[in-house]
Design a protein around this motif. Sequence first.
Motif, mmCIF file in Angstrom:
data_model
loop_
_atom_site.group_PDB
_atom_site.id
_atom_site.type_symbol
_atom_site.label_atom_id
_atom_site.label_comp_id
_atom_site.label_asym_id
_atom_site.label_seq_id
_atom_site.Cartn_x
_atom_site.Cartn_y
_atom_site.Cartn_z
ATOM 1 N N ASP A 102 -0.521 -9.436 83.252
ATOM 2 C CA ASP A 102 0.283 -10.356 83.842
ATOM 3 C C ASP A 102 1.825 -9.831 83.623
ATOM 4 O O ASP A 102 2.784 -10.650 83.639
ATOM 5 C CB ASP A 102 0.531 -11.676 82.747
ATOM 6 N N SER A 103 2.148 -8.542 83.469
ATOM 7 C CA SER A 103 3.223 -8.183 82.914
ATOM 8 C C SER A 103 3.816 -7.391 84.093
ATOM 9 O O SER A 103 3.139 -6.928 85.078
ATOM 10 C CB SER A 103 3.116 -7.157 81.881
ATOM 11 N N LYS A 104 5.267 -7.190 84.260
ATOM 12 C CA LYS A 104 5.935 -6.488 85.334
ATOM 13 C C LYS A 104 5.966 -5.123 85.084
ATOM 14 O O LYS A 104 6.514 -4.281 85.953
ATOM 15 C CB LYS A 104 7.181 -7.025 85.803
ATOM 16 N N ASP A 105 5.483 -4.774 83.834
ATOM 17 C CA ASP A 105 5.521 -3.151 83.335
ATOM 18 C C ASP A 105 4.211 -2.406 84.069
ATOM 19 O O ASP A 105 3.357 -2.303 83.445
ATOM 20 C CB ASP A 105 5.545 -3.062 81.947
ATOM 21 N N LEU A 106 4.741 -1.975 85.193
ATOM 22 C CA LEU A 106 3.752 -1.000 85.760
ATOM 23 C C LEU A 106 3.036 0.034 85.330
ATOM 24 O O LEU A 106 1.919 0.353 85.272
ATOM 25 C CB LEU A 106 4.067 -0.845 87.429
ATOM 26 N N ASP A 107 3.944 0.770 84.646
ATOM 27 C CA ASP A 107 3.494 1.992 83.948
ATOM 28 C C ASP A 107 2.486 1.645 82.821
ATOM 29 O O ASP A 107 1.361 2.038 82.764
ATOM 30 C CB ASP A 107 4.672 2.782 83.395
ATOM 31 N N ARG A 108 2.905 0.729 81.938
ATOM 32 C CA ARG A 108 1.742 0.330 80.946
ATOM 33 C C ARG A 108 0.465 -0.536 81.562
ATOM 34 O O ARG A 108 -0.522 -0.439 80.887
ATOM 35 C CB ARG A 108 2.576 -0.809 79.939
ATOM 36 N N ARG A 109 0.847 -1.318 82.486
ATOM 37 C CA ARG A 109 -0.414 -1.917 83.235
ATOM 38 C C ARG A 109 -1.328 -0.683 83.594
ATOM 39 O O ARG A 109 -2.529 -1.006 83.332
ATOM 40 C CB ARG A 109 0.197 -2.799 84.155
ATOM 41 N N MET A 110 -0.732 0.358 84.237
ATOM 42 C CA MET A 110 -1.868 1.230 84.536
ATOM 43 C C MET A 110 -2.339 1.938 83.881
ATOM 44 O O MET A 110 -3.598 2.293 83.555
ATOM 45 C CB MET A 110 -0.951 2.300 85.560
ATOM 46 N N MET A 111 -1.637 2.248 82.576
ATOM 47 C CA MET A 111 -2.101 2.776 81.435
ATOM 48 C C MET A 111 -3.129 2.083 80.547
ATOM 49 O O MET A 111 -4.303 2.621 80.401
ATOM 50 C CB MET A 111 -1.252 3.340 80.314
ATOM 51 N N ALA A 112 -3.088 0.861 80.610
ATOM 52 C CA ALA A 112 -3.917 0.196 80.132
ATOM 53 C C ALA A 112 -5.327 -0.184 80.862
ATOM 54 O O ALA A 112 -6.453 -0.136 80.243
ATOM 55 C CB ALA A 112 -3.262 -1.401 79.652
ATOM 56 N N THR A 113 -5.035 -0.194 82.113
ATOM 57 C CA THR A 113 -6.364 -0.089 82.838
ATOM 58 C C THR A 113 -7.089 1.053 82.964
ATOM 59 O O THR A 113 -8.175 1.038 82.710
ATOM 60 C CB THR A 113 -5.756 -0.304 84.359
ATOM 61 N N PHE A 114 -6.673 2.223 82.761
ATOM 62 C CA PHE A 114 -6.916 3.357 82.554
ATOM 63 C C PHE A 114 -7.681 3.755 81.298
ATOM 64 O O PHE A 114 -8.921 3.912 81.274
ATOM 65 C CB PHE A 114 -5.917 4.771 82.695
ATOM 66 N N CYS A 115 -7.087 3.189 80.345
ATOM 67 C CA CYS A 115 -7.637 3.395 79.018
ATOM 68 C C CYS A 115 -8.834 2.451 78.711
ATOM 69 O O CYS A 115 -9.773 2.800 78.191
ATOM 70 C CB CYS A 115 -6.780 2.985 77.759
ATOM 71 N N LEU A 116 -8.889 1.158 79.403
ATOM 72 C CA LEU A 116 -10.047 0.320 79.519
ATOM 73 C C LEU A 116 -11.115 0.782 80.171
ATOM 74 O O LEU A 116 -12.209 0.851 79.714
ATOM 75 C CB LEU A 116 -9.611 -1.199 79.835
ATOM 76 N N LYS A 117 -10.778 1.178 81.414
ATOM 77 C CA LYS A 117 -11.908 1.877 82.075
ATOM 78 C C LYS A 117 -12.737 2.885 81.511
ATOM 79 O O LYS A 117 -13.790 3.200 81.374
ATOM 80 C CB LYS A 117 -11.382 2.167 83.631
ATOM 81 N N ASP A 118 -11.825 3.961 80.983
ATOM 82 C CA ASP A 118 -12.197 4.899 80.357
ATOM 83 C C ASP A 118 -13.122 4.507 78.980
ATOM 84 O O ASP A 118 -14.298 5.204 78.749
ATOM 85 C CB ASP A 118 -11.260 5.927 79.628
ATOM 86 N N LYS A 119 -12.614 3.487 78.207
ATOM 87 C CA LYS A 119 -13.630 3.013 76.890
ATOM 88 C C LYS A 119 -14.645 2.560 77.530
ATOM 89 O O LYS A 119 -15.841 2.873 76.840
ATOM 90 C CB LYS A 119 -12.437 2.124 76.249
ATOM 91 N N ILE A 120 -14.760 1.843 78.429
ATOM 92 C CA ILE A 120 -16.025 1.226 79.061
ATOM 93 C C ILE A 120 -16.880 2.318 79.658
ATOM 94 O O ILE A 120 -18.165 2.078 79.395
ATOM 95 C CB ILE A 120 -15.473 0.062 79.984
ATOM 96 N N SER A 121 -16.516 3.095 80.436
ATOM 97 C CA SER A 121 -17.356 4.109 80.914
ATOM 98 C C SER A 121 -17.986 4.960 79.873
ATOM 99 O O SER A 121 -19.363 5.551 80.206
ATOM 100 C CB SER A 121 -16.626 4.932 81.897
ATOM 101 N N LYS A 122 -17.241 5.005 78.805
ATOM 102 C CA LYS A 122 -17.886 5.918 77.541
ATOM 103 C C LYS A 122 -18.908 4.786 76.710
ATOM 104 O O LYS A 122 -19.548 5.557 75.802
ATOM 105 C CB LYS A 122 -17.072 6.393 76.582
#
Length: 135
Positions: A102-122
């Motif tokens: 829900d944030s306009k901070d695209l860099d952190r949104r992208m990093m959070a998406t990456f980290c969550l997908k990485d965590k779930i894939s493991k």
Amino acid sequence: MRLSPEHRRLLPVIILICVGSLLSGCRRTSSARLQLLERAEAIVEENPDSALTLLSALPDAATLSPSERALRGLVLTRALDKTYCLTDNDSVIAWSYDYYCDSKDLDRRMMATFCLKDKISKSDSPRVSDYLKLL
């Protein structure tokens, strides 16, 4: 104990000064916490151990503001991943992901998406593929 008329006139001024001091003190504390979080974020890629040390200086996550809590979760997840500290709990990064969606901070949104997908894939969860499709 009774107050003299002179003291009664000063009472609202004293109360106003006390409240103003308390409010400015809270703002300063929040600003210091945010600076610490941003410093940890800046060094997490090259010095994840140092980032974890900085994060350990923060109070409990429940006392942080939503933005501070989201940034703490993001930096903590990245630092733990970089130091190969594996955890099965994805609630910290999931909370950060929800916040940054829900944030306009695209860099952190992208990093959070990456980290969550990485965590779930493991994860060993049988529903991983279903969850990844939702992201």
